[in-house]
Design a protein around this motif. Structure first.
Motif, mmCIF file in Angstrom:
data_model
loop_
_atom_site.group_PDB
_atom_site.id
_atom_site.type_symbol
_atom_site.label_atom_id
_atom_site.label_comp_id
_atom_site.label_asym_id
_atom_site.label_seq_id
_atom_site.Cartn_x
_atom_site.Cartn_y
_atom_site.Cartn_z
ATOM 1 N N ARG A 190 0.896 -1.231 0.037
ATOM 2 C CA ARG A 190 -0.016 0.005 0.035
ATOM 3 C C ARG A 190 0.784 1.255 -0.124
ATOM 4 N NH1 ARG A 190 -2.860 1.053 4.617
ATOM 5 N NH2 ARG A 190 -1.597 -0.320 5.664
ATOM 6 N N VAL A 191 1.305 1.535 -1.229
ATOM 7 C CA VAL A 191 2.171 2.652 -1.325
ATOM 8 C C VAL A 191 1.679 3.863 -2.139
ATOM 9 C CG1 VAL A 191 3.205 1.627 -3.377
ATOM 10 C CG2 VAL A 191 4.529 3.311 -2.049
ATOM 11 N N THR A 192 1.984 5.229 -1.644
ATOM 12 C CA THR A 192 1.731 6.504 -2.181
ATOM 13 C C THR A 192 2.993 6.853 -2.911
ATOM 14 O OG1 THR A 192 -0.446 6.630 -0.972
ATOM 15 C CG2 THR A 192 0.424 8.758 -2.052
ATOM 16 N N ALA A 193 2.903 7.538 -3.912
ATOM 17 C CA ALA A 193 4.128 8.369 -4.729
ATOM 18 C C ALA A 193 4.070 9.583 -4.725
ATOM 19 C CB ALA A 193 4.440 7.574 -6.083
ATOM 20 N N THR A 194 4.808 10.528 -4.193
ATOM 21 C CA THR A 194 4.846 11.684 -4.236
ATOM 22 C C THR A 194 6.302 12.500 -4.537
ATOM 23 O OG1 THR A 194 5.817 12.096 -2.028
ATOM 24 C CG2 THR A 194 3.324 11.765 -2.262
ATOM 25 N N ASP A 195 6.009 13.526 -5.094
ATOM 26 C CA ASP A 195 7.302 14.389 -5.748
ATOM 27 C C ASP A 195 6.972 15.977 -5.816
ATOM 28 O OD1 ASP A 195 10.253 13.399 -7.079
ATOM 29 O OD2 ASP A 195 9.376 15.422 -7.706
ATOM 30 N N ASP A 196 7.791 16.642 -5.659
ATOM 31 C CA ASP A 196 7.589 17.917 -5.784
ATOM 32 C C ASP A 196 7.550 18.812 -7.398
ATOM 33 O OD1 ASP A 196 10.008 18.255 -6.273
ATOM 34 O OD2 ASP A 196 10.542 19.690 -4.639
ATOM 35 N N TYR A 197 7.889 17.794 -8.353
ATOM 36 C CA TYR A 197 8.006 17.940 -9.655
ATOM 37 C C TYR A 197 9.257 18.757 -9.785
ATOM 38 C CZ TYR A 197 3.586 15.654 -10.712
ATOM 39 O OH TYR A 197 2.368 14.627 -10.928
ATOM 40 N N SER A 198 9.930 19.097 -8.926
ATOM 41 C CA SER A 198 11.271 20.291 -9.332
ATOM 42 C C SER A 198 11.958 19.655 -10.587
ATOM 43 C CB SER A 198 12.016 20.378 -8.083
ATOM 44 O OG SER A 198 12.708 19.293 -7.718
ATOM 45 N N TRP A 199 11.986 18.508 -10.940
ATOM 46 C CA TRP A 199 12.855 18.049 -12.082
ATOM 47 C C TRP A 199 12.014 17.688 -13.342
ATOM 48 C CZ3 TRP A 199 17.709 14.671 -11.478
ATOM 49 C CH2 TRP A 199 18.504 15.187 -10.485
ATOM 50 N N SER A 200 11.153 18.469 -13.497
ATOM 51 C CA SER A 200 10.057 18.360 -14.454
ATOM 52 C C SER A 200 10.577 18.743 -15.940
ATOM 53 C CB SER A 200 8.884 19.284 -14.487
ATOM 54 O OG SER A 200 9.068 20.874 -14.314
ATOM 55 N N ASP A 201 11.885 19.388 -15.938
ATOM 56 C CA ASP A 201 12.687 19.496 -17.153
ATOM 57 C C ASP A 201 13.202 18.167 -17.702
ATOM 58 O OD1 ASP A 201 14.399 19.375 -15.053
ATOM 59 O OD2 ASP A 201 15.647 20.821 -16.013
ATOM 60 N N SER A 202 13.288 17.332 -16.923
ATOM 61 C CA SER A 202 14.180 15.776 -17.254
ATOM 62 C C SER A 202 12.960 14.831 -16.850
ATOM 63 C CB SER A 202 15.315 15.715 -16.532
ATOM 64 O OG SER A 202 15.194 15.956 -15.172
ATOM 65 N N ILE A 203 12.197 14.802 -16.054
ATOM 66 C CA ILE A 203 11.257 13.485 -15.644
ATOM 67 C C ILE A 203 9.938 13.931 -16.356
ATOM 68 C CG2 ILE A 203 10.540 12.299 -13.961
ATOM 69 C CD1 ILE A 203 12.997 12.883 -12.496
ATOM 70 N N THR A 204 9.345 13.031 -16.894
ATOM 71 C CA THR A 204 7.829 12.867 -17.151
ATOM 72 C C THR A 204 7.043 12.318 -16.109
ATOM 73 O OG1 THR A 204 8.030 12.924 -19.373
ATOM 74 C CG2 THR A 204 5.674 12.331 -18.544
ATOM 75 N N PHE A 205 6.420 13.198 -15.314
ATOM 76 C CA PHE A 205 5.449 12.672 -14.040
ATOM 77 C C PHE A 205 4.160 12.110 -14.412
ATOM 78 C CE2 PHE A 205 8.648 15.654 -12.511
ATOM 79 C CZ PHE A 205 9.235 15.083 -11.452
ATOM 80 N N PRO A 206 3.872 10.901 -14.179
ATOM 81 C CA PRO A 206 2.589 10.279 -14.408
ATOM 82 C C PRO A 206 1.587 10.977 -13.436
ATOM 83 C CG PRO A 206 3.962 8.790 -13.224
ATOM 84 C CD PRO A 206 4.696 9.987 -13.591
ATOM 85 N N ASP A 207 0.351 10.412 -13.559
ATOM 86 C CA ASP A 207 -0.719 10.952 -12.576
ATOM 87 C C ASP A 207 -0.650 10.186 -11.186
ATOM 88 O OD1 ASP A 207 -1.700 12.712 -14.609
ATOM 89 O OD2 ASP A 207 -3.392 11.275 -15.359
ATOM 90 N N THR A 208 -0.107 9.095 -11.266
ATOM 91 C CA THR A 208 0.059 8.281 -10.064
ATOM 92 C C THR A 208 1.162 8.817 -9.250
ATOM 93 O OG1 THR A 208 1.653 6.837 -11.242
ATOM 94 C CG2 THR A 208 -0.759 6.226 -11.492
ATOM 95 N N VAL A 209 1.788 9.957 -9.544
ATOM 96 C CA VAL A 209 2.864 10.469 -8.583
ATOM 97 C C VAL A 209 2.187 11.885 -8.069
ATOM 98 C CG1 VAL A 209 5.002 11.377 -8.515
ATOM 99 C CG2 VAL A 209 4.891 9.369 -9.637
ATOM 100 N N LEU A 210 1.802 12.115 -7.055
ATOM 101 C CA LEU A 210 1.070 13.086 -6.490
ATOM 102 C C LEU A 210 2.189 14.290 -6.326
ATOM 103 C CD1 LEU A 210 -1.019 11.505 -3.519
ATOM 104 C CD2 LEU A 210 -1.784 12.028 -6.047
#
Length: 298
Positions: free
Chosen positions: A186-206
């Motif tokens: 039971r895991v929740t993925a989170t990130d502040d999206y500060s690396w959005s210039d190199s990473i594509t964040f899916p909807d599953t990462v809050l």
């Protein structure tokens, strides 16, 4: 200073400020010549952040500009040096040949750069046969990929976490959480999206910074894969009352990853370097390490 905040290339910096570039070359020339990857990595860590002003002293605008110019030039220069030291390629574009690229793709990825849980026995058979294996990590790190997870690693992490609630902080593209969820965690993925210039964040990462995520989700277990060196967020893991265990996948070299000051200053958790789990993070050349913080009974 506004232009510097736009992250200009080294070529642009050199063209605009050639005198500063000459000084940087003199300052780091001896370091480059020694060609020590770990020394270079440690130096990058020290210079990667803007220099704090000395107490009681106000620097002039010209001095602040010069300091920031040299800092950015140094970071660019040393990153190129460590790339050369790691790959053995000093000129031209770094790339796999057709055979190495095809085999690495089948071994490590489901499609494109979407990672898959790696079969450990297949990896042990195939990996030594790749003549360009030194190129892999420098190529994929540009996309926020710092390691690969073997299938046995995921299974053992799932057993360690059990039925407790788990939060991944600085999750990047959410690969680790996806693997753990598939294993029943039971895991929740989170990130502040500060690396959005190199990473594509899916909807599953809050989109949540670590401190906010810890406060909202109140997890029993927290996991983080390759937290940046000297980051400002891991300290909040140790002050969150719900956290029973914190699992860090990182490096054996303290200069490369993790907030080691926070690790040492906290007194509510016991720290274990899990050698068995560390051997299951791939590829082995990177000297991965898995650290497990467990809250003490007190």
């Amino acid at each position: 200073m506004a232009w510097l905040r736009s992250d200009p290339s080294l070529e642009e910096l050199v063209e605009a400020y050639p005198d500063e570039w000459q000084q940087v070359q003199r300052d780091v020339g001896a370091l480059i010549e020694r060609d020590d990857a770990q020394e270079i990595t440690a130096y990058i860590t020290r210079v990667s952040r803007p220099q704090a002003p000395l107490p009681g002293r106000t620097r002039s605008a010209k001095e602040r500009l010069s300091t920031e110019l040299r800092r950015q030039m140094t970071v660019h220069l040393l990153k190129q040096a460590i790339l050369s030291s790691t790959t053995g390629v000093s000129e031209g574009r770094i790339r796999f040949n057709l055979v190495n690229g095809f085999v690495a793709q089948k071994l490590l990825f489901r499609r494109d750069l979407e990672r898959k849980p790696v079969s450990l026995w297949q990896f042990r058979v195939v990996w030594p046969l790749l003549s360009q294996r030194r190129l892999l990590m420098p190529l994929v790190q540009k996309k926020g990929i710092w390691c690969f997870y073997s299938r046995p690693l995921i299974n053992r992490l799932a057993d360690l976490i059990g039925d407790r609630s788990c939060l991944e902080i600085a999750a990047g593209d959410g690969t680790l959480s996806r693997f753990l969820a598939d294993a029943g965690v039971r895991v929740t993925a989170t990130d502040d999206y500060s690396w959005s210039d190199s990473i594509t964040f899916p909807d599953t990462v809050l989109k949540q910074d670590a401190r906010t995520a810890l406060r909202i989700h109140q997890p029993e277990v927290v996991i983080c894969s390759w937290p940046p060196a000297d980051n400002p967020f891991e300290q909040h893991v140790f002050t969150t009352a719900s956290v029973q265990q914190y699992i860090v996948i990182g490096s054996r070299h303290e200069a490369s990853t993790g907030n080691w000051a926070a690790y040492r200053q906290q007194n509510g958790f016991d720290l274990q370097h899990d050698e068995r789990l560390s051997k299951l993070v791939l590829p082995p050349e990177v000297d991965h390490a898995v650290y497990v913080f467990t809250r003490t009974a007190g």
